[in-house]
Design a protein around this motif. Structure first.
Motif, short mmCIF file in Angstrom:
data_model
loop_
_atom_site.label_atom_id
_atom_site.label_comp_id
_atom_site.label_asym_id
_atom_site.label_seq_id
_atom_site.Cartn_x
_atom_site.Cartn_y
_atom_site.Cartn_z
N MET A 162 0.71 -1.18 -0.11
CA MET A 162 -0.02 -0.10 0.04
C MET A 162 0.86 1.29 0.10
N SER A 163 0.62 2.13 -1.03
CA SER A 163 1.49 3.37 -0.98
C SER A 163 1.03 4.51 0.00
N VAL A 164 1.86 5.20 0.21
CA VAL A 164 1.43 6.63 1.24
C VAL A 164 0.38 7.18 0.70
N THR A 176 -2.06 6.31 -0.97
CA THR A 176 -3.46 5.43 -0.70
C THR A 176 -3.76 5.50 0.74
N THR A 177 -2.81 5.38 1.35
CA THR A 177 -3.30 5.40 2.95
C THR A 177 -3.47 6.78 3.20
N GLU A 197 -7.27 7.21 2.13
CA GLU A 197 -8.31 6.30 2.90
C GLU A 197 -8.63 7.09 4.23
N ILE A 198 -7.58 7.70 4.92
CA ILE A 198 -7.84 8.33 5.94
C ILE A 198 -8.62 9.83 5.81
#
Length: 74
Positions: free
Chosen positions: A1-3, A5-6, A9-10
């Motif tokens: 998971m890439s930064v 993408t994270t 999502e947040i």
């Protein structure tokens, strides 16, 4: 998971809640502001009907109604 993408999502999760930032069942109608210090106190955190004094400088704070319909005085 890439930064990236994270982070997406947040951000998506933080906007999905209808009750953002509200810890109590009370509805805020606004907040008290100190124009000099930039301090903010939500109206539901103040006891009594009178405007509180700024915790930083001691000046009387002004009340400003919330322009949002979410009940948040942000």
């Amino acid at each position: 998971m890439s930064v990236l993408t994270t982070v997406k999502e947040i951000l998506r999760a933080s906007t999905q809640s209808a009750n953002r930032g509200s810890v109590t069942d009370e509805t805020s109608k606004g907040a008290y502001w100190c124009d000099d210090c930039g301090e903010r106190i939500r109206d539901i955190e103040v006891e009594g009907e009178e405007a509180p004094e700024c915790p930083s400088c001691g000046d009387e704070m002004r009340f400003e109604r919330s322009a949002t319909s979410t009940g948040c005085a942000c």
